[in-house]
Design an enzyme around this catalytic site. Structure first.
Site, short mmCIF file in Angstrom:
data_model
loop_
_atom_site.label_atom_id
_atom_site.label_comp_id
_atom_site.label_asym_id
_atom_site.label_seq_id
_atom_site.Cartn_x
_atom_site.Cartn_y
_atom_site.Cartn_z
N LYS A 13 62.16 -13.00 -44.82
CA LYS A 13 62.00 -12.53 -45.92
C LYS A 13 63.16 -13.42 -46.54
O LYS A 13 62.84 -14.29 -48.02
CB LYS A 13 62.35 -10.70 -46.13
CG LYS A 13 61.18 -10.02 -45.84
CD LYS A 13 61.07 -8.65 -46.77
CE LYS A 13 62.74 -8.14 -46.24
NZ LYS A 13 62.38 -8.06 -45.39
N ARG A 88 62.00 -0.64 -52.23
CA ARG A 88 61.79 -0.10 -50.87
C ARG A 88 61.23 1.39 -50.94
O ARG A 88 60.38 1.84 -50.02
CB ARG A 88 63.56 -0.03 -50.57
CG ARG A 88 63.68 -0.08 -48.90
CD ARG A 88 65.31 -0.06 -48.52
NE ARG A 88 66.13 0.95 -49.79
CZ ARG A 88 66.16 2.39 -49.62
NH1 ARG A 88 65.53 2.81 -48.75
NH2 ARG A 88 66.43 2.34 -50.20
N ARG A 122 69.44 -13.84 -32.88
CA ARG A 122 70.22 -14.16 -33.72
C ARG A 122 71.78 -14.33 -33.87
O ARG A 122 72.40 -12.90 -32.91
CB ARG A 122 69.64 -13.00 -35.05
CG ARG A 122 68.80 -12.94 -36.41
CD ARG A 122 68.52 -12.04 -37.28
NE ARG A 122 69.69 -11.63 -37.55
CZ ARG A 122 69.51 -11.89 -38.62
NH1 ARG A 122 68.61 -12.25 -39.45
NH2 ARG A 122 70.77 -11.33 -39.55
N ARG A 169 74.92 -9.46 -33.68
CA ARG A 169 75.58 -8.14 -34.61
C ARG A 169 74.76 -6.71 -33.77
O ARG A 169 73.70 -6.96 -32.93
CB ARG A 169 74.78 -8.08 -36.09
CG ARG A 169 75.47 -9.41 -36.63
CD ARG A 169 74.97 -8.77 -38.38
NE ARG A 169 73.15 -8.62 -38.51
CZ ARG A 169 72.82 -7.80 -39.20
NH1 ARG A 169 73.17 -7.83 -40.33
NH2 ARG A 169 71.67 -7.59 -39.17
N ARG A 180 64.95 -0.52 -36.17
CA ARG A 180 64.78 -0.52 -37.29
C ARG A 180 63.06 -0.84 -37.82
O ARG A 180 62.83 -1.05 -38.68
CB ARG A 180 65.33 -1.55 -37.55
CG ARG A 180 67.01 -1.32 -37.61
CD ARG A 180 68.36 -3.05 -37.46
NE ARG A 180 67.40 -3.47 -38.46
CZ ARG A 180 67.93 -5.12 -38.60
NH1 ARG A 180 68.77 -5.36 -37.35
NH2 ARG A 180 67.80 -5.87 -39.73
#
Ligand SMILES: [Zn+2]
Length: 227
Positions: A13, A88, A122, A169, A180
């Site tokens: 996104k 959201r 990532r 992370r 998530r």
């Protein structure tokens, strides 16, 4: 032109909205940036948001909505905007309906399997937050071919921008990613339902890297003949 971009974490996104906004000459409004800006400027809303963010909690809807209304007053939104990470919740969606009319929802679709692989790969710069991806995905799922190239730094484990060290992370570890994705699904479902039948959805299957997908999204948006 008033757009929203939806998609699970890791679907890109941020990348897509950042790349298409300047082409369409519209503002990209991401809640994360909005919060950071208010916190940096030490505004009343910023202080309130910081309190929640420091606890690792979501900023409450009413605070988010107030910030959004302020954000819409800035001159860069005069040709329109693309919202990233917002609305959201149903509350936010309903409040947004009162302020403005969204014209198209860009809905990024990526299978969980791909998202988990991509997000686990990532790497973020410890200094400046720049993001890289070491996964080179070549997969066929249900007859659809996914070719997602990596975004490697020039030098292994070193940030191109500032020379800082890259790290993974905790949020990007597979167990956390699965969690998530679940959270996202539960949250997004009612919001998507709220807009279904009211606003056209532009479903985009993210099967290639941004270099190709950005052009595709722009071509598809053109078909809506928005001003
Ligand atoms: Zn860096």
């Amino acid at each position: 032109m008033r757009l929203v971009i939806f998609g699970p974490p890791g679907s890109g996104k941020g990348t897509y909205s950042t790349r298409i906004a300047p082409v369409l000459k519209i503002a990209r409004i991401a809640t994360g940036d909005m919060f950071r800006e208010e916190v940096k400027n030490n505004t009343q809303l910023g202080k309130l948001a910081a309190m929640y963010m420091n606890k690792g909690e979501f900023v409450p809807d009413d605070v988010t909505m107030k910030m959004f209304k302020e954000r819409l007053k800035k001159p860069d939104t005069k040709n329109g905007f693309i919202l990233d990470g917002f609305p959201r919740t149903i509350f936010q969606a309903k409040e947004l309906d009162k302020i403005t009319k969204i014209e198209v929802i860009i809905n990024l679709i990526v299978p969980d399997e791909i998202l988990i692989e991509k997000m686990s790969a990532r790497r973020m710069c410890k200094n400046c937050g720049d993001i890289y991806n070491i996964a080179d995905i070549k997969k066929n799922i249900d007859g659809v071919e996914y070719l997602l190239p990596p975004m490697l730094p020039k030098k292994k484990n070193v940030c191109d921008k500032c020379g800082g060290p890259l790290y993974q992370r905790d949020d990007d570890k597979p167990e956390v990613i699965k969690e998530r994705l679940e959270v996202y699904k539960n949250q997004a479902a009612p919001v998507i339902e709220h807009y279904t039948g009211k606003i056209p959805f532009l479903d985009i299957h993210v099967t290639r890297g941004p270099e190709i997908m950005v052009g595709k999204i722009l071509d598809e948006i053109k078909k809506f003949n928005l001003k």
